[in-house]
Structures are given as structure tokens and as C-alpha cells.
Motif scaffolding. Structure first.
Motif, short mmCIF file in Angstrom:
data_model
loop_
_atom_site.label_atom_id
_atom_site.label_comp_id
_atom_site.label_asym_id
_atom_site.label_seq_id
_atom_site.Cartn_x
_atom_site.Cartn_y
_atom_site.Cartn_z
N GLY B 602 0.81 -1.20 0.00
CA GLY B 602 0.00 0.00 0.00
C GLY B 602 0.85 1.25 0.00
O GLY B 602 0.61 2.18 -0.77
N GLU B 603 1.87 1.25 0.86
CA GLU B 603 2.75 2.42 0.92
C GLU B 603 3.45 2.62 -0.42
O GLU B 603 3.62 3.74 -0.89
CB GLU B 603 3.79 2.25 2.03
N ALA B 605 2.36 1.66 -3.34
CA ALA B 605 1.40 2.13 -4.33
C ALA B 605 1.18 3.63 -4.19
O ALA B 605 1.01 4.33 -5.18
CB ALA B 605 0.07 1.38 -4.17
N ARG B 606 1.24 4.11 -2.95
CA ARG B 606 0.97 5.53 -2.75
C ARG B 606 2.03 6.41 -3.40
O ARG B 606 1.75 7.54 -3.77
CB ARG B 606 0.91 5.85 -1.25
N THR B 608 3.16 6.09 -6.22
CA THR B 608 2.82 6.37 -7.62
C THR B 608 1.87 7.55 -7.73
O THR B 608 1.73 8.12 -8.80
CB THR B 608 2.13 5.16 -8.27
N GLN B 609 1.20 7.89 -6.65
CA GLN B 609 0.27 9.01 -6.69
C GLN B 609 1.06 10.28 -6.36
O GLN B 609 1.01 10.79 -5.26
CB GLN B 609 -0.86 8.78 -5.69
N THR B 610 1.81 10.77 -7.37
CA THR B 610 2.74 11.85 -7.09
C THR B 610 2.07 13.21 -7.02
O THR B 610 2.61 14.13 -6.46
CB THR B 610 3.79 11.94 -8.19
#
Lengths: 495, 637, 101
Positions: B602-603, B605-606, B608-610
């Protein structure tokens, strides 16, 4: 059926949309507020919709010069969802948006948005479809960035605008390709036509990505958390509850038109569905802002819809399609409810005027004690999203899984098991929120919270009751999903 | 008219919702009155159904729509209106309403007054669902619902100080666990029925049973025995009866409603409902009779050795349930249900009168006001209440005589009918049941003498006062019913028998046998006499006149709880500790690692949400490229 | 090389330029301009498509509609840009990344 009925379904909200704006612009305040005008217009639309449902037996086609409309089961499903959430959002926004500058624009835009989505639902040719889509998207640009004084709201609006516009360009490029290849834009005619074996699939890919931006399929999803979290809660509910479904309907219409010529849509939808379920869940897992969390959860819920639809399209069985559409409706209810409930907490904490607009999970502490109805409704919504029986979300997921297992194909079974495990994973972020709701002590902010007006509680209660009813009696929405499924099956050529 | 049946359930549900929503805003007696009116409305609907049934006794099935449809399983919200279900509805709502009214007085001043009535209404809804369901799954929903309410009400005072709250909640857990064992039997029976008949509807299962299964077929025996396991849990029969005495920890009205009059009779109802299946299996029928008879005798003997006023009644209930179970096991459904109805009258009465006594004594204790440890339920602290609480006394007498089976009270006729069937077909059971009847007369006489006669043995008893009218009026009504209730099914007339015959498959009722009736009446009188000899002539002190090895065994309930502790609870705990160790190290270890992996993912993946616009557009372009590649490569396919 | 080929190539080139701009440029105004360039490429493609399929009228009317819709988007985009400049004090889209994760 009298052609005036379906036409007025689209025309009324559009024609009425200037009224709230004009009323709001009057130099003196009069008895009629923009919100009441909007509500009255929507009430008229409801009457038209009821007339429509009463007489509906088979799809109706209307042709005005080059512009074609077709009202079928899928149109009615989207129209019903748009009307329901649109109306609730107008009711809800009364106290929620009170005192914001540009209130009159807000209601006008909501009306246009509703009308545009109904129009999109009924469009029967490609360009018509795109025009409605574009009209809908433009409304949402303005609504997402509604809090113009807030930097984060602007940021979300800019990203949303640019990404949506790119998607839109890709869609038009696809339209150009289809036009060049087949010489027609009528969806039914495209189905009959043949085109170049390479270029037509390319057009299909352009549509998938173009509409996919609105659907937030991975990796086109990056705008979604910003837009959902930064817009007013009523708009978040509409965006998540209906606008994504409008993207879905548009994609399905086009996919059906290209079903004969191009790529196996079923496999693509299943693949993106699975990807969305996983990535949505992972992104939500460590999220601490409740509205962003709900936004990511929307991504994974969209994944379930795509999975169900993909299974149905791949196998040609109606149960998967019906499951996907059923989940789309349920998601409209659940996510609408969740955003409304979270917005209610935001309202109660007085976070609307002060400029600060984020709500951490910790701020929800003790909500259930202070606002039992809101706490209970949010709990139900989250549990339903997580697929806990016997709530609505469980029923539709169950139908999707059952359809998948029913295919008897090994790799689809694997996908279903994966999706089911992901449902468990999703509880890992829903349950802490619920836990926080029921904590004994209120957050410091919660102790100074104010009372909630009826207009905010009412939509929450209505949606919660609807969700419970659907959970206990899944057949309650059959009148919408059944015709929509047969319409889609017919559009895909019976498969 | 039959279409009204959903209302029977809808009213209590509405009551629950009303009191949940507004309970905190309205004053104390109002919530109780709302709940009582709701219950009365449900009773009125039941009466309407009764009237409709008189002209059309075959009844009807009312369906509200589909509930679950998965594969071959199809469950609908459908309710069955027939003579059996309406008889049960009348008992549940009728006695239930009286108990609701009584509770307004009994629960006066309790901090959780409203909550109590919410539970009571919830219980009514679940119980009525149980008796009106038209398929086993719906019945099971009600079955579990009443179990839940029972649990909630036993543990109602979970926060009493001084360890008592803990004891209350332990009693609730014990009831829940014992019931779960029984429920597992019912569930397995449902699985087996679905497997054999492909449906869970009563019409399908019971209608096809005789064609599908031969008499004595192993499957019929299996299903019946599994059902019997469910019955032993809910109706507190051997071996699962141990929870019911502890269940007396709940408020007395709840004991009267749930643990005497209605819920515990659900097992009897279940056997009567599925009589066709039991009829196919002589083995299972024999088992039912055996279980019922043994329970009746064992529990009656234990009741002799108890000093707690409610515990005596609890064991008495178990014993009487044994009578009913034995009756329906013998195929005498009318006799069983007849006894169910009369028992509902006089046992609800006895419990509520006992509640009135407890109230009075506790009040007296408050008045006498000395700080020593005091148990207002202990019969040894009472005595002489006859003059202090006259209404309670006289109603108690009516209930006790009915329980003892003296003619012409209600219990006489119903018990006699059971004994008669046993006499004709099961001589051994007849002997055992008659012995139990004798013990019944003895222990209830002992109780009356200890509570009401002689002189007050403590200050509390001496200062006891009569209860208020909310509590007394239901007592008087029930006392009347206990006296005349036998009229429901007089020998030779058989009103109830003729009524139920439309639904159950009855072994024909035997003619009235003066010998059987005479013996049981004589034995009851003998029991009274013996009790008077031992307890009536001199004051009862700390030392019981029966004191001795046998009495010790009775007082300690034949050490059944201790036995279960040795052979079930302790080995189970041992096993649990082993399993817990395994769970902590291996299972949780794996789970923990998986959780850490997920958190890490999860961390990751986060990242990638730049939030960068260019990166976001790159996502679109990348997605487009991937799809294009797939499309172009896969175009042949 | 027929005029149609020229148009198709032109459309692709414009699209490419626009996409590159979206990926590489940091100034919000420039990003919107890149978006406009892409749209112009699509307009060209639409006209060409109409011509290829022999439906010149249809293609052209679509192109006009697209221009109208696109103008609205550009206006909204520029309005947002004005607000961004006012609130953030910069038009750099890299700085427009407070929302992440």
C-alpha cells in the motif's frame, strides 16, 4: 410512446437550468431560492420519468435529422441513478452550500449535469454520445473547482480538466477513425459495417482509454482522489455515484457497437477490472483522509463492475452483465450515502467556511455517539462496500462472483477468488473507520459540533433505507437491471 | 384476512424501531406502554387470523416475495397461517402482552427501562417469525433471533456490582453456547433436508417426506435426530438443559416470557411441525420420548432440592418441557401443545408472581435496612407472605395447583392427557412421568409453604409489601386462565384437538381414563400432604428437614454441571490453549506477515500518486500504449 | 502524396506535439496550449475522416462542434489558470502537487 416524453426527459433539466442562475442574480432576494427552482425542475423530470417507466415496453428510437436518440433499459438505469442522486444532492446542498459565493451557479450546473447525463444515456450515435459526454464533463470541471479560493480545490480542478480533456481528445480521434472506416456514426449502423482490421481495433483502444479516464481505470485514475476529495460533498456523491457510471455506459455503448469487429472486450474489461480492484484497495489501505479513502475505494468498486461486465461479455451470459449493472446501481447508493454522511460530519464540525476542508479519520472519533443516525448510516455504507452480507454490496458482488464461477473456466475462477480476497482486504481500511466512529470519546472538534439540519439527514436516511431494502430484497432493483441487461445483451448482438 | 399475517411481525418490529428512535426522548412509562400496545396489536391481529381460520381451517400461505435465490435454493418471505401457527401466535402475543404490562411495573426505575422493552419487542418479532415461517431458513432466522434476545436479556444486568454482573453475563454466555450446540444440530438437519428434498419449504419437505423416505430409513432417523439436538438446546432437554437454571439471572419478566412461556417451547413446536419426519423414524421417536421422560423426572427431582425461588421454577419448567417433548415424541401433538398452552399460562403466572414476591421482599429489606448480605430470591429468608401480599398469594396458589395438576385446573387436563397416551403406549414412560408428577406436587407445595406460610423468618419478609397494579392485573388475568384453561380441550370435547387436526397428523386421542386421572390426582395430593408434614408444621430454618445424602445430591443438581465441566469444558479449554498457541505462532505469524506485506504494498502504491500533472498524463499515454499493443497483437484472435 | 495523406500526417504530427507538450511542459498556460494543439490535430483528423468516407458535411459539422466545445474547455482551463496564479503565485504545474498519496 409519445415522443415528447423521452425528449422532455432531457430537455426539462437543460431548459430549466438558467432559472436558478437568473433567480440568484436578482438584485433582491425573493421567496424562491435557486435551490427550490432546481428542486421544482427535478420534480418535473421525475414526473416525466415516471410516465416513461409506466409506458416503457421496448426500446424507443427517435431521429432528429442526423441526431439519433434511443431510450432503452440502459438509458433508464443511468437516468434513474442520475435523477436520484441529482435530486438528493440538491436537497443536501441546501444547508451544505449555504452562504457560498456562486450558489446560483452551483444549482444551475447541477441541473445541466443531470440533463447531460440523461442525454448521454439516450444518445444513439457516436458524436451525439460525445457531445453529451463533453457537456457533462465541463459541468463537473466547474463543480470540482467550485471552492475557487481554496488552492487544493484549484489543483484538483486543473488535474481533472487536463486529464479529462486528453481523454476527450482520444475519444474524438476514435470517432474520426470510425467515421473514416465506416462512413457512419450511428451505433447500430457501425455494428453492421466492416472496417480495416487494424484501424478499427485501434479506435476501440482509443475509446477504452478515452472513456476510461472518466471511469478511472488504472493507470488513468490519478485525477480521481483529488477531484473526489476536494469537491463539495454533494458533488463527490454525484461524481462517484453517477458520473463514473455515465463513463461506463458510454464505454459499453461504444464497445457494443464495435463488438463484432474488434478485440475481445470481455477480456480487457476483466483485466482492467482486476487491476482496478487491487490498485484501488492498495491505495486506500494507508489513506488517512476519509474522502480520499472513499475515492480510492470507488476505484476498486469500479473494478468489480468491470469484472462482472467483462465476465458477462466474455461468456455471453446475462448473469455477469446483470451483476455488473446491479453493482453499479448499488455503488451509486452506497458511495452516495458514504459521501453524504462524511459531508454531514464535515458540516457538523463547521469545516466548510473556514477554508479547511480535509477530514482525517481521527476526526470521526465518537461520531456515532453524537450523531447516531449518521454514524449508523456510514457504518452500513462501509460494511456494504466491503461486501458484508446481507447488505446491498454483498448481493451484487455475490452475483458477479456466482457468474464468474458459473463459467467453469479456470482462470476466471482464479480472478473471482482474487476479487473475493480483495473484498477481505478492503475491510482492512473500512473497519478502522467504523471503529473510529464508535470510539467512546469525541474528538476535540466533535465536542463543539452543531446540530444537523433535516435537509442533510434526509438524503442520508433515504439512501441507507434504500440500501438496506436492496440488501434484504435484491429483487427490488430488478425492474432497472433486467431491461438494462437485455438492452446490453441485444447491443452486443446477443453474443 | 390471512394476508394480515406479516403485520403480526411488522408490529413488534415497528415497536423496536419506534423505541429505538425516540426512546431516549420520552419518559419512562411511555416506552413501556408503547411496547405493550404494540404487543396488544399483534395479539389483535392473531385473533383476526383465528377468526378467519374458523371459517377456513385449512389456512393459507402468504408470500411477500423472493428473498434468496442461489442455484437450486429458493427462499421466499412466506408465512404459513394454519391452526398450529396461529395457536402459537395467540399464546406468544397473548401471554406476551400481559408480561409487557407487568414489566412496566417490574422494571420501574431501571436505568435501562427502554432498552428492556426494545428487547422484549424484538423477541416478540423473532418468536412470531419462528412460528409463522413457511420454510426452515426463515424459521431458523427466528430461532436465532429468539436466541439472541434470550442472551441479551439474561445478561441484561451485566454491570451489577460485586461480581454479580459477571455472573449474569456468564449465564448469558452459557445459554448462548448451549444453544449454539443445539443450533448446529438444526443447521445440519437443514443441510440434510436440502440435500434430500432439494428445498427448505415446509410444503416440499413435509409433503414429499412420505414418498421419498421409507419408514425407518436411516436418513429420516438422521434428520430427526439432528432436529432433536436442536430441540434439546432450545427447549432445555437432556443433555443441554444446564443453561436454563442459570438463565434466571435475567429480569423476572424475561424469565417468564422467554424461559418459561414461549421461547423454550419452540422445540415442542418444531417437533409438532415436523411430525411427519419423526413419524418415519421409530428410533428417533423413541429417543424423543426417552429424552423427554428422563428430563421430566431428573429436573423434577432437582427442583425439590433448590432454595432459590426462581431456580425451583426453572427446574420445574425443564421438567414440564420434558412432559411436552415426551408427548410430541409419542405422536400426541394435541396433548403436547395443550400442555404447552396451559403451561404458558400457569408458568408465566408463577414466574411473575415470584417476581412480585422478590420485589416485595427486596422492598421489605430496604425498609428494614440492615446492611448484611441478603438474597431476596432465597426462600429461606421468606415465610408468612400470605398476609403481606394477598393478591400475589392467591394467584400463586392458582398457578401452583394448576402446575401440580389438581382437577379441575388447567394443568390437570393437559398433563392427564399426556399421561393417558403414555399409559396406553409407553408403560415405562408412564411410570416415570407419574413419578415426576408426584415430585412436581411435592416441590411446588414445599415452595408455597416456605414462601407464604408460617411466620416471616427475616425482617425483610416481615416488612414485605404488595406490588403495584401494573404487576397485579396481569397476575389476576393469568390466574383466571390457569383455572379455566383446561376448557380448551376437555375430555370428550377436544376443541383443541379438532382444531389442530387440520395441521398435524394426530394419533387419535384416547378416551378419558378415570384410573389414570385418579392415580395422578391421588399422587399430587400425597405430594402436598408429604410437603405439609415436612415443611408446614414447624418453621424451616437453615437446615432442611430432608437433609441427607440424597438431598445433597438434589441440591447440587446431581452434579451435572460439574460433570460437564470435567468431561467437556476442561478438555475443551485444554485443547483451546493448544490451538491458541498454534494460532499465535503459526497462523497469526503468517497473517501478520501478510498484513505487513500488504501495508508495504500500500505504501509503495501511494508513491505512484505523485500529484504531478505530467506524470498523470504519462499514465494516460502509457495506458494507451499498452492497450494499443494488446489490441494490435491480439487482433487475429 | 494526396491531400488526404497530408491531412492525416498533419493530424498525427499535431497530436504528437501536443502530447509531448503535456508530458514535458511545466507552465500551466503552455500545458493548455499543448492541449489545444492536440485538439487542432483531431479537428484536422475529423475533416479528413469526413472526406475519406465521402461524408464531408458530417465531418465538417463535427469539426465545428468540437471547436465550440473545446473553446469552452479552454476558457475554463484559462480561468483556472488565472486563479492558480493568484493563489499559488506561480503557474508551475510541478508546484501544483500538494495532493499526493
Amino acid at each position: 410512446m409519445n415522443p415528447a416524453v423521452p425528449v422532455s426527459l432531457i430537455i426539462v433539466p437543460l431548459a430549466a437550468s438558467p432559472l436558478p442562475y437568473l433567480i440568484g442574480r436578482l438584485p433582491r432576494r425573493i421567496f424562491l431560492t435557486p435551490r427550490w427552482i432546481a428542486l421544482a425542475a427535478l420534480a418535473v423530470v421525475w414526473v416525466v420519468f415516471a410516465l416513461m417507466m409506466r409506458d416503457y415496453v421496448a426500446p424507443v428510437t427517435l431521429q432528429f435529422e442526423a441526431v439519433a436518440f434511443q431510450v432503452d433499459g440502459l438509458s433508464l438505469l443511468l437516468a434513474a441513478l442520475a435523477l436520484a442522486l441529482g435530486t438528493l444532492a440538491v436537497i443536501y446542498s441546501g444547508p451544505y452550500m449555504a452562504g457560498q459565493t456562486g450558489e446560483e451557479k452551483y444549482y444551475a450546473l447541477l441541473l445541466v449535469l443531470t440533463g447531460a447525463m440523461i442525454g448521454l444515456a439516450c444518445a444513439a450515435d457516436l458524436f451525439n454520445l460525445w457531445v453529451w459526454f463533453e457537456a457533462m464533463v465541463i459541468c463537473t470541471y466547474l463543480l470540482v473547482a467550485f471552492y475557487r479560493q481554496r488552492p487544493t480545490s484549484l489543483e484538483a480542478g486543473v488535474k481533472y480538466l487536463v486529464q479529462s480533456a486528453v481523454g476527450s481528445v482520444l475519444v474524438v480521434l476514435g470517432i474520426a477513425l470510425v467515421l473514416a472506416q465506416t462512413g457512419t456514426l450511428d451505433l447500430a449502423a457501425i455494428r453492421q459495417a466492416t472496417g480495416d482490421a487494424t484501424l478499427m481495433p485501434v479506435a476501440g483502444a482509443l475509446f477504452l482509454i478515452g472513456f476510461g479516464v472518466k471511469l478511472a481505470i488504472v493507470p488513468l485514475h490519478t485525477w480521481l482522489p483529488d477531484a473526489y476529495a476536494e469537491s463539495p460533498s454533494g458533488i463527490s456523491a454525484v461524481l462517484s455515484g453517477v458520473v463514473t457510471k455515465a463513463g461506463l455506459v458510454a464505454l459499453l455503448r461504444v464497445a457494443a457497437a464495435l463488438a463484432g469487429i474488434t478485440l475481445s472486450w470481455g477480456v480487457l474489461l476483466m483485466a482492467f477490472g482486476t487491476l482496478n480492484i487491487l490498485v484501488g484497495n492498495l491505495l486506500a489501505l494507508r489513506q488517512t483522509q476519509i474522502k480520499r479513502l472513499l475515492a480510492y475505494s470507488s476505484m476498486s468498486q469500479i473494478g468489480y463492475m468491470l469484472l462482472g461486465l467483462g465476465i458477462g461479455i466474455y461468456t455471453g451470459e446475462s448473469s455477469g452483465i446483470q451483476g455488473g449493472l446491479f453493482h453499479a446501481l448499488n455503488h451509486g447508493l452506497m458511495k452516495g450515502l458514504a459521501f453524504f454522511a462524511v459531508g454531514a460530519v464535515l458540516y457538523a464540525l463547521g469545516r466548510l467556511s473556514g477554508g479547511e476542508h480535509t477530514l482525517g479519520i481521527g476526526d470521526l472519533r465518537g461520531t456515532a455517539r453524537r450523531y447516531p443516525l449518521i454514524g449508523l448510516a456510514l457504518t452500513l455504507a462501509l460494511l456494504s462496500l466491503g461486501g458484508v452480507p446481507p447488505l446491498a454490496g454483498f448481493m451484487s458482488k455475490w452475483q458477479i462472483f456466482a457468474a464468474g464461477v458459473g463459467t467453469g473456466t479456470g482462470w476466471i475462477d482464479a480472478l473471482v477468488i482474487f476479487a473475493a480476497l480483495n473484498s477481505v482486504l478492503s475491510l482492512a481500511y473500512y473497519l478502522p473507520v467504523i471503529n473510529m466512529l464508535f470510539q467512546d470519546s469525541s474528538s476535540t472538534a466533535g465536542q463543539t459540533a452543531r446540530c444537523l439540519p433535516v435537509a442533510i439527514v434526509l438524503p442520508v436516511v433515504l439512501l441507507a433505507v434504500a440500501m438496506l431494502v436492496v440488501g434484504l430484497w435484491p429483487g427490488a432493483l430488478m425492474w432497472l437491471t433486467q431491461p438494462a441487461t437485455s438492452a446490453l445483451m441485444a447491443a452486443f448482438g446477443g453474443l | 384476512m390471512f394476508n394480515l399475517v406479516p403485520l403480526v411481525i411488522a408490529f413488534p418490529v415497528a415497536g423496536v424501531l419506534l423505541n429505538l428512535a425516540f426512546g431516549t426522548r420520552i419518559r419512562e412509562p411511555i416506552t413501556g406502554i408503547i411496547a405493550s400496545v404494540i404487543s396488544g396489536l399483534a395479539f389483535a391481529v392473531s385473533v383476526l387470523l383465528l377468526l378467519a381460520l374458523i371459517s377456513q381451517p385449512e389456512g393459507a400461505i402468504v408470500s411477500l416475495g423472493e428473498w434468496i435465490q442461489v442455484g437450486g435454493l429458493s427462499i421466499s418471505w412466506s408465512f404459513r397461517v394454519d391452526t398450529l401457527s396461529v395457536a402459537m401466535m395467540l399464546v406468544v402475543t397473548g401471554v406476551g402482552t400481559l408480561i409487557h404490562i407487568y414489566s412496566i411495573g417490574y422494571m420501574h426505575g431501571d436505568a435501562r427501562f427502554t432498552r428492556f422493552f426494545v428487547y422484549l419487542n424484538l423477541f416478540l418479532a423473532a418468536m412470531l417469525l419462528l412460528v409463522s415461517a413457511d420454510n426452515f431458513l426463515l424459521l431458523f432466522v427466528g430461532w436465532e433471533g429468539v436466541g439472541l434476545c434470550s442472551y441479551l436479556l439474561i445478561g441484561f444486568w451485566f454491570d451489577k456490582p460485586g461480581g454479580e454482573g459477571w455472573r449474569n453475563s456468564s449465564a448469558a454466555r452459557k445459554a448462548f453456547l448451549a444453544n449454539r450446540v443445539g443450533d448446529a444440530g438444526l443447521l445440519l438437519a437443514m443441510f440434510a433436508m436440502f440435500w434430500v428434498f432439494g428445498s427448505l419449504n415446509f410444503a416440499d419437505v413435509l409433503g414429499q417426506a412420505e414418498e421419498t423416505l421409507a419408514v425407518g430409513a436411516p436418513l429420516a432417523t438422521l434428520i430427526s435426530l439432528l432436529l432433536l439436538l436442536g430441540v434439546t438446546g432450545k427447549s432445555a432437554q437432556i443433555p443441554l438443559f444446564v443453561w436454563l437454571p442459570d438463565a434466571m439471572a435475567g429480569p423476572t419478566p424475561a424469565s417468564a416470557l422467554i424461559h418459561a412461556a414461549t421461547m423454550v417451547t419452540a422445540g415442542v413446536y418444531l417437533i409438532a411441525r415436523t411430525g411427519v419426519l419423526f413419524a418415519l423414524s421409530p428410533v428417533a421417536q423413541g429417543m424423543v420420548v426417552l429424552v423427554g421422560t428422563c428430563t421430566a423426572l431428573l429436573a423434577a427431582s432437582i427442583a425439590v432440592g433448590q432454595n432459590d425461588i426462581k431456580r425451583v421454577l426453572a427446574y420445574s419448567t425443564i421438567s414440564q418441557l420434558g412432559f411436552m417433548v415426551a408427548a410430541v415424541g409419542m405422536g400426541a401433538y394435541t396433548a403436547g401443545l395443550f400442555h404447552l398452552v396451559t403451561h404458558a399460562f400457569f408458568k408465566a403466572l408463577l414466574f411473575m408472581a415470584a417476581g412480585s414476591v422478590i420485589h416485595g421482599v427486596a422492598h421489605g429489606f430496604g425498609h428494614a435496612g440492615r446492611g448484611e448480605a441478603f438474597d431476596p430470591q432465597d426462600m429461606r429468608v421468606m415465610g408468612g407472605l400470605r398476609s403481606k401480599m394477598p393478591v400475589t398469594f392467591w394467584t400463586y396458589i392458582a398457578g401452583a395447583l394448576a402446575l401440580a395438576g389438581l382437577p379441575p385446573l388447567a394443568g390437570f387436563f393437559s398433563k392427564d392427557e399426556i399421561l393417558l397416551v403414555a399409559f396406553e403406549h409407553y408403560p415405562l414412560a408412564y411410570v416415570a412421568l407419574t413419578a415426576a408428577a408426584f415430585l412436581t406436587a411435592f416441590y411446588i407445595a414445599r415452595q408455597m409453604l416456605m414462601v407464604f406460610f408460617g411466620k416471616g423468618r427475616t425482617q425483610a419478609a416481615a416488612h414485605a409489601v404488595e406490588s403495584g397494579r401494573y404487576m397485579l392485573i396481569p397476575l389476576i388475568i393469568l390466574a383466571g386462565l390457569s383455572v379455566i384453561g383446561g376448557a380448551l380441550n376437555l375430555p370428550g370435547v377436544h376443541t383443541l384437538g379438532g382444531w389442530l387436526e387440520h395441521t398435524t397428523h394426530e394419533a387419535e386421542a384416547g378416551a378419558f381414563n378415570a384410573g389414570v386421572a385418579g392415580v395422578s390426582t391421588a399422587l399430587a395430593l400425597l405430594g402436598f400432604g408429604l410437603a405439609y408434614m415436612l415443611y408446614g408444621r414447624r418453621p424451616v430454618g437453615e437446615r432442611d428437614p430432608l437433609e441427607g445424602a440424597l438431598f445433597n445430591a438434589l441440591r447440587n443438581k446431581w452434579w451435572v454441571d460439574e460433570l460437564y465441566d470435567r468431561i467437556v469444558v476442561r478438555p475443551y479449554n485444554c485443547l483451546s490453549r493448544l490451538a491458541a498457541g498454534f494460532d499465535r505462532t503459526v497462523i497469526d505469524g503468517a497473517g501478520l506477515r501478510l498484513a505487513r506485506l500488504m501495508i508495504w504494498l500500500g505504501e509503495t502504491a501511494r508513491i505512484t500518486q505523485t500529484g504531478q500533472l505530467n506524470w498523470n498524463v504519462a499514465g494516460i499515454v502509457g495506458g494507451l500504449l499498452i492497450v494499443l499493443i494488446i489490441v494490435v497483437l491480439g487482433r487475429g484472435a | 502524396m494526396t491531400p488526404l495523406h497530408v491531412a492525416a500526417t498533419g493530424a498525427l504530427v499535431l497530436l504528437g506535439i501536443g502530447l509531448y507538450g503535456l508530458l514535458a511542459l511545466r507552465n500551466l498556460i503552455k500545458v493548455i496550449i499543448a492541449l489545444q494543439i492536440m485538439v487542432k490535430g483531431v479537428v484536422l483528423a475529423l475533416v479528413a475522416a469526413g472526406s475519406i468516407s465521402g461524408q464531408i458535411n458530417l465531418g465538417q459539422s463535427l469539426a465545428v462542434t468540437l471547436i465550440v466545445a473545446d473553446t469552452i474547455v479552454a476558457v475554463v482551463g484559462l480561468a483556472l489558470a488565472v486563479q492558480v496564479r493568484r493563489r499559488f503565485g506561480s503557474l508551475d504545474v510541478q508546484e501544483l502537487s500538494t495532493l499526493r498519496g
